[in-house]
Design an enzyme around this catalytic site. Structure first.
Site, PDB file in Angstrom:
ATOM      1  N   CYS A  70       0.840  -1.205   0.000  1.00 15.71           N
ATOM      2  CA  CYS A  70       0.000   0.000   0.000  1.00 15.71           C
ATOM      3  C   CYS A  70       0.872   1.251   0.000  1.00 15.71           C
ATOM      4  O   CYS A  70       1.967   1.253   0.581  1.00 15.71           O
ATOM      5  CB  CYS A  70      -0.897   0.012   1.244  1.00 15.71           C
ATOM      6  N   CYS A 152      -3.559   0.074  -3.272  1.00 15.09           N
ATOM      7  CA  CYS A 152      -4.225   0.451  -2.023  1.00 15.09           C
ATOM      8  C   CYS A 152      -3.521   1.628  -1.347  1.00 15.09           C
ATOM      9  O   CYS A 152      -2.364   1.918  -1.646  1.00 15.09           O
ATOM     10  CB  CYS A 152      -4.315  -0.741  -1.071  1.00 15.09           C
TER      11      CYS A 152
END
Ligand code: 2NF
Length: 239
Positions: A70, A152
């Site tokens: 992420c 993400c």
């Protein structure tokens, strides 16, 4: 027109060693990369080069599956060299071409032929002029979609502020990547609009092209931030 560079040549290209030392331990590499190459070649050989489907690349994509952490995804549009220079320095940030899938085929063109099980080294359809569902376009659409779906946290895009269409809805970034970000996983898209890349325009974060991108992103319930001429170490200005 034709595929001129082999997969092994591509893997040995200078400046591209980073992926293998980062992700793929040498003991795994030899065996799996053979399997991966075979899956890639099978994806498009013995097929009409104008009628390839995303499904055809499924096995190849699955074998090379890896997730970028992420906050570390970097998209780009008309800024390939600059984005890659950035991730070369920021080794923990990843463009699609810094993942195995993108790395293996970046810079290549390829196709097969319905009447032969061999790679067609002579002539492949031009994606702009001949057919939309050609082996190369279908591949990049499929992997760009997957790359976006997997992203993400805060994701980044490097855009070319020297072009009037710094954000182009028809580009892969505009057509595929932003449409496949998951708002449940991605909370912010951070755009870096870079100037003086070689075009005549001077587009900034406050231009209508970038506003268009912001609108699409906000409609998807994702926060949009933008920074002109991002330099490492400077803070991001929210717009
Ligand atoms: O070649 C690549 N590495 C590549 C190709 C297409 C898409 C990478 N991507 C991914 C990257 F991860 C970026 O995040 O999509 C984003 C860049 O694509 P873009 O279309 O937004 O950016 P451009 O600079 O306009 O195009 C990038 C390269 O892809 C080719 C184009 O000629 C250029 O070399 N390209 C664009 N659309 C197609 C298509 N439909 C295409 N090649 C084949 N079919």
């Amino acid at each position: 027109m034709a595929t001129s560079q082999s997969l092994s040549q591509a893997a040995g290209a200078p400046g591209r060693k980073r992926f293998f030392s980062t992700f793929c331990p040498p003991q795994v590499l030899d065996k799996d990369c053979q399997k991966i190459q075979e899956a890639f070649i099978k994806s498009f050989t013995s097929k009409d080069p104008c009628n390839v489907t995303e499904q055809d690349y499924q096995l190849f994509i699955e074998l090379t599956n890896e997730i970028v952490p992420c906050d570390k995804t970097v998209f780009w549009s008309k800024t390939k060299e600059l984005a890659h220079q950035y991730t070369e320095i920021q080794q923990e940030m990843f463009t699609l071409e810094n993942t195995l899938l993108g790395y293996i085929v970046d810079g290549l063109r390829w196709c097969g032929d319905a009447g032969s099980s061999e790679i067609n080294y002579k002539s492949c359809p031009d994606w702009r002029e001949e057919c939309f569902n050609n082996s190369v376009s279908v591949f990049w659409n499929a992997v760009s979609k997957r790359f976006a779906e997997d992203a993400c946290g805060v994701v980044h895009v490097v855009l070319n502020g020297s072009l009037i269409k710094a954000f182009d809805e028809k580009s892969t970034f505009g057509r595929v990547e932003i449409r496949n970000l998951h708002p449940q996983k991605v909370h912010t898209l951070q755009a870096w609009v870079m100037h003086s890349i070689g075009g005549i325009a001077s587009i900034s974060c406050s231009s209508s092209s970038i506003f268009n991108l912001k609108t699409i992103i906000n409609e998807r319930n994702i926060t949009f931030t933008c920074q002109d001429n991002y330099r490492r170490g400077t803070c991001m200005g929210a717009k």
